[in-house]
Design a protein around this motif. Structure first.
Motif, PDB file in Angstrom:
ATOM      1  N   ASP A   1      24.687  14.464   0.653  1.00  0.00           N
ATOM      2  CA  ASP A   1      24.119  13.462  -0.244  1.00  0.00           C
ATOM      3  C   ASP A   1      24.880  12.153  -0.118  1.00  0.00           C
ATOM      4  O   ASP A   1      26.084  12.141   0.197  1.00  0.00           O
ATOM      5  CB  ASP A   1      24.212  13.920  -1.706  1.00  0.00           C
ATOM      6  CG  ASP A   1      23.117  14.890  -2.103  1.00  0.00           C
ATOM      7  OD1 ASP A   1      22.137  15.045  -1.345  1.00  0.00           O
ATOM      8  OD2 ASP A   1      23.251  15.494  -3.183  1.00  0.00           O
ATOM      9  N   ALA A   2      24.217  11.058  -0.413  1.00  0.00           N
ATOM     10  CA  ALA A   2      24.873   9.755  -0.449  1.00  0.00           C
ATOM     11  C   ALA A   2      26.025   9.806  -1.448  1.00  0.00           C
ATOM     12  O   ALA A   2      25.897  10.383  -2.535  1.00  0.00           O
ATOM     13  CB  ALA A   2      23.871   8.676  -0.851  1.00  0.00           C
TER      14      ALA A   2
ATOM     15  N   GLY B   1      18.328   5.773   4.711  1.00  0.00           N
ATOM     16  CA  GLY B   1      18.116   5.147   3.410  1.00  0.00           C
ATOM     17  C   GLY B   1      18.375   3.671   3.411  1.00  0.00           C
ATOM     18  O   GLY B   1      18.891   3.072   4.263  1.00  0.00           O
TER      19      GLY B   1
ATOM     20  N   ARG C   1      23.827  18.235   6.212  1.00  0.00           N
ATOM     21  CA  ARG C   1      23.344  17.086   5.444  1.00  0.00           C
ATOM     22  C   ARG C   1      24.218  16.899   4.227  1.00  0.00           C
ATOM     23  O   ARG C   1      24.528  17.860   3.527  1.00  0.00           O
ATOM     24  CB  ARG C   1      21.895  17.306   4.985  1.00  0.00           C
ATOM     25  CG  ARG C   1      21.295  16.048   4.332  1.00  0.00           C
ATOM     26  CD  ARG C   1      20.038  16.349   3.529  1.00  0.00           C
ATOM     27  NE  ARG C   1      20.301  17.216   2.390  1.00  0.00           N
ATOM     28  CZ  ARG C   1      20.820  16.805   1.219  1.00  0.00           C
ATOM     29  NH1 ARG C   1      21.152  15.547   1.026  1.00  0.00           N
ATOM     30  NH2 ARG C   1      21.032  17.675   0.250  1.00  0.00           N
TER      31      ARG C   1
ATOM     32  N   LYS D   1      24.873   6.303   2.053  1.00  0.00           N
ATOM     33  CA  LYS D   1      23.521   6.784   2.346  1.00  0.00           C
ATOM     34  C   LYS D   1      23.540   8.278   2.623  1.00  0.00           C
ATOM     35  O   LYS D   1      24.600   8.862   2.842  1.00  0.00           O
ATOM     36  CB  LYS D   1      22.969   6.046   3.573  1.00  0.00           C
ATOM     37  CG  LYS D   1      22.917   4.549   3.355  1.00  0.00           C
ATOM     38  CD  LYS D   1      22.378   3.834   4.557  1.00  0.00           C
ATOM     39  CE  LYS D   1      22.429   2.343   4.272  1.00  0.00           C
ATOM     40  NZ  LYS D   1      21.294   1.632   4.696  1.00  0.00           N
ATOM     41  N   ILE D   2      22.368   8.906   2.631  1.00  0.00           N
ATOM     42  CA  ILE D   2      22.263  10.303   3.052  1.00  0.00           C
ATOM     43  C   ILE D   2      22.774  10.377   4.485  1.00  0.00           C
ATOM     44  O   ILE D   2      22.494   9.502   5.309  1.00  0.00           O
ATOM     45  CB  ILE D   2      20.808  10.802   2.963  1.00  0.00           C
ATOM     46  CG1 ILE D   2      20.369  10.879   1.501  1.00  0.00           C
ATOM     47  CG2 ILE D   2      20.654  12.163   3.650  1.00  0.00           C
ATOM     48  CD1 ILE D   2      18.900  11.159   1.321  1.00  0.00           C
TER      49      ILE D   2
ATOM     50  N   SER E   1      33.511   8.479   1.810  1.00  0.00           N
ATOM     51  CA  SER E   1      32.103   8.750   1.509  1.00  0.00           C
ATOM     52  C   SER E   1      31.239   7.700   2.197  1.00  0.00           C
ATOM     53  O   SER E   1      31.724   6.665   2.636  1.00  0.00           O
ATOM     54  CB  SER E   1      31.848   8.739   0.000  1.00  0.00           C
ATOM     55  OG  SER E   1      32.098   7.463  -0.534  1.00  0.00           O
TER      56      SER E   1
END
Length: 108
Positions: A87-88, A108, A85, A56-57, A53
Motif C-alpha cells: 500500500d502507499a 497512482g 504489492r 504510491k502503491i 515508504s
C-alpha cells in the motif's frame, strides 16, 4: 529513460541500464507515464535499503537474485517470478541476500 503518453510502449530490456555498482544502490527509471513509473534498483549482496515508504502503491518484482522485504510486520523473500504489492505509505526495508535487481512499479 522512457517518458511516454503513447498508447503503446515497448521496452525490450529493463535491465539494460541497471548494472550492479559495488558500494551503492543503483537506480534507473525505465518508464515514466501518467499514473505509473517503473524503476529498476540494483543491489550488491548484503546491501540493505533502510526503512522508508513510497507515496504510491508499489509493486515489487525481483528480476534476478534474492531479496528480503520487511513490511507491515511481515518478512517476505522475493525471488524472480514472485510479486509483492505494498500500500502507499507502508514502511518497508529491502535487504539483498545476493547480488540482485529489483523492478518497482509505482502506481497512482
Amino acid at each position: 529513460m522512457e517518458h511516454t503518453t503513447l498508447p503503446l510502449t515497448h521496452i525490450p530490456n529493463v535491465r539494460a541500464d541497471a548494472a550492479v555498482e559495488p558500494g551503492r544502490l543503483g537506480h534507473s527509471t525505465v518508464l515514466a507515464s501518467p499514473g505509473v513509473r517503473v524503476v529498476v534498483l540494483t543491489f550488491e549482496a548484503g546491501f540493505t535499503l533502510k526503512k522508508h515508504s513510497a507515496p504510491k502503491i508499489l509493486l515489487m518484482q525481483a528480476l534476478d537474485g534474492s531479496l528480503r522485504v520487511t513490511a507491515g510486520g511481515q518478512v517476505t523473500d522475493l525471488v524472480p517470478g514472485a510479486l509483492l504489492r505494498l500500500d502507499a505509505g507502508l514502511e518497508h526495508e529491502v535487504e539483498a541476500l545476493e547480488e540482485s535487481r529489483l523492478m518497482l512499479t509505482l502506481i497512482g
